[in-house]
Design an enzyme around this catalytic site. Structure first.
Site, mmCIF file in Angstrom:
data_model
loop_
_atom_site.group_PDB
_atom_site.id
_atom_site.type_symbol
_atom_site.label_atom_id
_atom_site.label_comp_id
_atom_site.label_asym_id
_atom_site.label_seq_id
_atom_site.Cartn_x
_atom_site.Cartn_y
_atom_site.Cartn_z
ATOM 1 N N MET A 1 2.293 -2.838 12.137
ATOM 2 C CA MET A 1 1.721 -3.904 12.954
ATOM 3 C C MET A 1 1.816 -3.609 14.453
ATOM 4 S SD MET A 1 0.548 -5.631 10.564
ATOM 5 C CE MET A 1 -0.106 -7.007 11.502
ATOM 6 N N ARG A 2 1.501 -2.375 14.812
ATOM 7 C CA ARG A 2 1.450 -1.998 16.211
ATOM 8 C C ARG A 2 0.246 -1.104 16.452
ATOM 9 N NH1 ARG A 2 5.887 -3.506 18.922
ATOM 10 N NH2 ARG A 2 7.618 -4.194 17.606
ATOM 11 N N ILE A 3 -0.335 -1.205 17.639
ATOM 12 C CA ILE A 3 -1.413 -0.307 18.013
ATOM 13 C C ILE A 3 -0.805 1.055 18.297
ATOM 14 C CG2 ILE A 3 -3.212 0.171 19.708
ATOM 15 C CD1 ILE A 3 -3.496 -2.852 20.088
ATOM 16 N N VAL A 4 -1.302 2.058 17.615
ATOM 17 C CA VAL A 4 -0.724 3.398 17.719
ATOM 18 C C VAL A 4 -0.964 3.962 19.115
ATOM 19 C CG1 VAL A 4 -0.822 5.756 16.829
ATOM 20 C CG2 VAL A 4 -0.991 3.814 15.263
ATOM 21 N N ASN B 1 -5.617 4.588 8.276
ATOM 22 C CA ASN B 1 -5.226 3.182 8.197
ATOM 23 C C ASN B 1 -6.145 2.493 7.197
ATOM 24 O OD1 ASN B 1 -3.870 0.736 9.071
ATOM 25 N ND2 ASN B 1 -5.780 0.203 10.111
ATOM 26 N N GLU C 1 -7.611 -2.477 -2.029
ATOM 27 C CA GLU C 1 -6.856 -1.645 -1.090
ATOM 28 C C GLU C 1 -5.987 -0.656 -1.865
ATOM 29 O OE1 GLU C 1 -4.744 -3.628 2.079
ATOM 30 O OE2 GLU C 1 -6.065 -5.367 1.947
ATOM 31 N N ASN D 1 0.821 -1.204 0.000
ATOM 32 C CA ASN D 1 0.000 0.000 0.000
ATOM 33 C C ASN D 1 0.861 1.263 0.000
ATOM 34 O OD1 ASN D 1 -2.935 -0.541 -0.040
ATOM 35 N ND2 ASN D 1 -2.480 -1.806 1.749
ATOM 36 N N HIS E 1 -7.891 -1.330 6.445
ATOM 37 C CA HIS E 1 -8.178 -2.616 7.080
ATOM 38 C C HIS E 1 -8.835 -3.535 6.053
ATOM 39 C CE1 HIS E 1 -9.032 -5.393 10.316
ATOM 40 N NE2 HIS E 1 -10.267 -5.512 9.857
#
EC number: 2.1.2.2
Length: 218
Positions: A92-95, A109, A176, A16, A111
Site C-alpha cells: 500500500m505504498r507508491i513505489v 502489480n 486475481e 495474492n 489492480h
C-alpha cells in the site's frame, strides 16, 4: 522449485501472495519465493511467509531518512538475494524511483479494475459507483505513474444488478488469484516482452484457453 527468484512486497493479508506461493509449491510456476518485505509489522502476510519458510524483512518507512533512501534499501535487499521479479501483493505504498530503476520491467502489480479505468485506491468501489456492467482485474508492470504501466493480463468480471461493492470485490478477487500466478509463470518462462506500452506474450496461455475469463452471461 528453482529458476526465477521472486521477491514479494505486501502490507496486509497477502491473499495474492498465498496464490503465488501455492502455484510455486504446486509446480505451476518454476520459481522460488525468496523473500517477503513488508512495511507493516502486523501484516498477516508475515504469518504466510513463516508457514512456508520464506524469509521476511520488516522495513518501516519512518525509520529511514527519506522515501528514496527507503526504496534504495529495499532494492539492495532484493538484489542481494538475486531477485529477478518483484511482486507487489497488496503493498500500500507508491513505489519509489530507486526501486523502479533497479528493477525496470521487473516489478508487477495487480489492480482490482480493468485499467486504465478506475486507477488508484478502491477500484471495485469506483466501478460499482460508476455503474459499469463489466469490471475485473489487471496485472501490469509498475512504472512511475499510478497504475499506468504496461498491461500483462486482464480478467473481465460481469457486474450483477444485485451486486454490492463487497460482493463484486469478492468475485474479482477469485480472478486475481488466477491471473496473478499466470502472469508470474509467463514471466518466469521468458515469454513476456515489453514493446512500448504493449506487452507481447509468446505462445498460448490460460486466457487463450478460456481458463481465466468467465462467460459474460454468468
Amino acid at each position: 522449485m528453482g529458476g526465477l527468484n521472486i521477491g514479494v512486497l505486501a502490507s496486509g493479508r497477502g491473499s495474492n501472495f498465498q496464490a503465488i506461493i501455492d502455484a510455486v509449491e504446486g509446480g505451476y510456476i518454476k520459481a522460488t519465493v525468496s523473500v517477503l518485505i513488508t512495511d507493516k509489522p502486523d501484516a498477516f502476510a508475515i504469518q504466510r511467509a513463516k508457514k512456508h519458510h520464506i524469509e521476511c524483512i520488516i522495513m518501516i518507512p519512518k525509520q529511514f531518512s527519506s522515501k528514496d533512501v527507503y526504496f534504495e534499501k529495499i532494492a539492495d535487499e532484493l538484489k542481494s538475494r538475486g531477485v529477478g521479479l518483484v511482486v507487489l501483493a497488496g503493498f500500500m505504498r507508491i513505489v519509489g524511483k530507486p526501486l523502479i530503476d533497479a528493477f525496470r520491467n521487473r516489478i508487477i502489480n495487480i489492480h482490482p479494475a480493468l485499467l486504465p479505468a478506475f486507477p488508484g485506491l478502491h477500484g471495485q468501489q469506483q466501478a460499482h459507483e460508476y455503474g459499469v456492467k463489466i469490471s475485473g482485474c489487471t496485472v501490469h508492470f509498475v512504472d512511475e505513474g499510478m497504475d499506468t504501466g504496461p498491461i500483462i493480463i486482464q480478467a473481465a468480471v460481469p457486474v450483477r444488478d444485485n451486486d454490492t461493492e463487497e460482493s463484486l470485490a469478492a468475485r474479482i478477487l477469485t480472478f486475481e488469484h488466477k491471473i496473478y500466478p499466470e502472469a508470474v509463470r509467463l514471466f518466469s518462462e521468458g515469454r513476456i516482452r515489453v514493446a512500448g506500452r504493449k506487452v507481447e506474450i509468446e505462445g498460448a496461455f490460460a486466457a487463450d484457453e478460456g481458463l481465466i475469463n468467465p462467460p459474460l452471461s454468468k
